[in-house]
Design a protein around this motif. Structure first.
Motif, PDB file in Angstrom:
ATOM      1  N   TYR A   1     -38.651  11.268  32.976  1.00  0.00           N
ATOM      2  CA  TYR A   1     -39.205  10.938  31.658  1.00  0.00           C
ATOM      3  C   TYR A   1     -38.745   9.554  31.195  1.00  0.00           C
ATOM      4  CZ  TYR A   1     -39.336  11.084  26.511  1.00  0.00           C
ATOM      5  OH  TYR A   1     -39.518  10.792  25.192  1.00  0.00           O
TER       6      TYR A   1
ATOM      7  N   GLN B   1     -48.000  10.949  31.453  1.00  0.00           N
ATOM      8  CA  GLN B   1     -47.068  11.624  32.352  1.00  0.00           C
ATOM      9  C   GLN B   1     -45.718  11.821  31.680  1.00  0.00           C
ATOM     10  OE1 GLN B   1     -47.232   8.906  35.717  1.00  0.00           O
ATOM     11  NE2 GLN B   1     -48.418  10.382  36.903  1.00  0.00           N
TER      12      GLN B   1
ATOM     13  N   THR C   1     -45.563  14.734  29.171  1.00  0.00           N
ATOM     14  CA  THR C   1     -45.521  16.104  29.686  1.00  0.00           C
ATOM     15  C   THR C   1     -44.099  16.630  29.814  1.00  0.00           C
ATOM     16  OG1 THR C   1     -45.532  15.415  32.022  1.00  0.00           O
ATOM     17  CG2 THR C   1     -47.680  15.762  30.958  1.00  0.00           C
TER      18      THR C   1
ATOM     19  N   ARG D   1     -42.793  19.739  27.802  1.00  0.00           N
ATOM     20  CA  ARG D   1     -43.003  21.159  28.122  1.00  0.00           C
ATOM     21  C   ARG D   1     -41.677  21.858  28.395  1.00  0.00           C
ATOM     22  NH1 ARG D   1     -43.801  18.407  32.895  1.00  0.00           N
ATOM     23  NH2 ARG D   1     -43.159  19.377  34.860  1.00  0.00           N
TER      24      ARG D   1
ATOM     25  N   VAL E   1     -49.385  18.459  25.247  1.00  0.00           N
ATOM     26  CA  VAL E   1     -49.021  18.397  26.663  1.00  0.00           C
ATOM     27  C   VAL E   1     -50.217  18.788  27.529  1.00  0.00           C
ATOM     28  CG1 VAL E   1     -47.614  19.495  28.459  1.00  0.00           C
ATOM     29  CG2 VAL E   1     -46.546  18.744  26.324  1.00  0.00           C
TER      30      VAL E   1
ATOM     31  N   ALA F   1     -52.590  16.001  27.630  1.00  0.00           N
ATOM     32  CA  ALA F   1     -52.089  14.939  28.511  1.00  0.00           C
ATOM     33  C   ALA F   1     -52.367  15.273  29.971  1.00  0.00           C
ATOM     34  CB  ALA F   1     -50.595  14.732  28.282  1.00  0.00           C
ATOM     35  N   TYR F   2     -52.154  16.536  30.353  1.00  0.00           N
ATOM     36  CA  TYR F   2     -52.433  16.936  31.728  1.00  0.00           C
ATOM     37  C   TYR F   2     -53.918  16.759  32.076  1.00  0.00           C
ATOM     38  CZ  TYR F   2     -47.906  18.862  33.125  1.00  0.00           C
ATOM     39  OH  TYR F   2     -46.585  19.008  33.502  1.00  0.00           O
TER      40      TYR F   2
END
Length: 317
Positions: free
Chosen positions: A248, A269, A272, A275, A289, A292-293
């Motif tokens: 991250y 990315q 995420t 999560r 999230v 975003a995926y």
């Protein structure tokens, strides 16, 4: 012909080894550096607070083989972690070219020379390659870490400058001591590191940085043996949370120099990561999230269409 390609005038290469609890493997690692042939090498090793006798073993090796290097320096420190140890090794080195070798990895014959040839091309600041997976006993378990371990990467995409940065973003899957780079690529004019030293690990930071600059090249051959065993830093349970946070933070740090579209994908990315949160914050973030995926998946489908249909690259993943 660049001086990097001349056998009589190779630059001083600093081989930097962060040693941590690898008493079983350090001699094989050091022997592989010694066996690099006619390369101009200095060797610097720092033991990062190991609890085994690896440093003593390394010191005995130094007493026997140290005269084979123009400069060799081994020392110990209180445990400081991967990135801080990397920075200290870099500052203790004097070479124009840097190679960091994990203390449980093994360099292939002519590993340094093969990468120096590509590093000598105009505009190239860093070169990485593939590795051969081996187990704890040194038995070969595959032929390509990049295409066989984890989530396989496309070697065809890595070999093409148009897709190399995107392949690292969508299929980050680099293993082992395979990155060779110029000293000035990691140090600012004021002498400070380009890395965020508060981040757990340095590898993703470096690859994204070099990729953003357009100065990174891939050599499609194995240059090291990557040892997969129960005590790999990345495999220990205590480091799982650190590694998640490292990815991250590395992505957030790397976004700074990226073009807009790459920055947008890497930002998704990085997001995420939430999560793995807890409580109300996780519940609040989960819908975003998921969004975003979806954005990442769409971008990767477009990218794969471009590289396989437009650029006609091999479908090797």
């Amino acid at each position: 012909m660049s001086s990097l390609n001349s056998s009589s005038d190779r630059p001083l290469t600093s081989v930097l080894i962060p040693l941590y609890n690898h008493a079983l493997y350090i001699v094989e690692c050091l022997d592989s550096v010694l066996a690099q042939g006619p390369a101009n090498i200095e060797l610097v090793l720092i033991d990062d607070g190991s609890s085994d006798d690896g440093f003593s073993i390394a010191q005995r090796w130094k007493e026997e083989h140290g005269n084979r290097f123009p400069r060799i320096e081994f020392e110990r420190q209180v445990n400081a972690g991967i990135t801080q140890t990397y920075d200290r090794l870099l500052r203790k080195s004097t070479g124009n070219v840097i190679l960091v070798v994990a203390s449980d990895d093994v360099l292939m014959p002519e590993s340094i020379i093969s990468r120096l040839s590509l590093l000598g091309e105009p505009g190239v600041m860093a070169v990485f390659a593939d590795a051969i997976p081996i187990d704890g006993q040194g038995k070969v378990t595959g032929t390509s870490a990049i295409s066989e371990l984890g989530q396989p990467s496309s070697r065809a995409a890595l070999a093409d400058q148009r897709t190399l940065p995107w392949e690292l973003i969508f299929r980050w899957n680099v293993y082992g001591s395979v990155l060779l780079y110029r000293r000035e690529a990691v140090l600012k004019p004021d002498g400070n590191s380009v890395l965020n030293l508060d981040i757990f690990s340095e590898d993703m930071q470096l690859y994204y940085l070099f990729g953003s600059r357009g100065s990174l090249r891939y050599l499609n051959q194995p240059v090291a043996k990557y040892r997969v065993h129960g005590t790999n830093t990345s495999h220990t349970q205590e480091n799982v949370k650190k590694l998640r946070k490292n990815i991250y933070q590395s992505r957030r740090h790397a976004m700074i120099g990226m073009p807009f579209w790459r920055r947008a994908v890497v930002a998704m990315q990085a997001f995420t990561y939430h999560r793995w949160g807890t409580g109300w914050r996780k519940r609040l973030c989960l819908p975003m999230v998921a969004f975003a995926y979806m954005g990442i998946l769409t971008a990767r489908l477009i990218y794969d269409f471009y590289r396989t249909r437009v650029l006609r690259q091999a479908r090797d993943v």
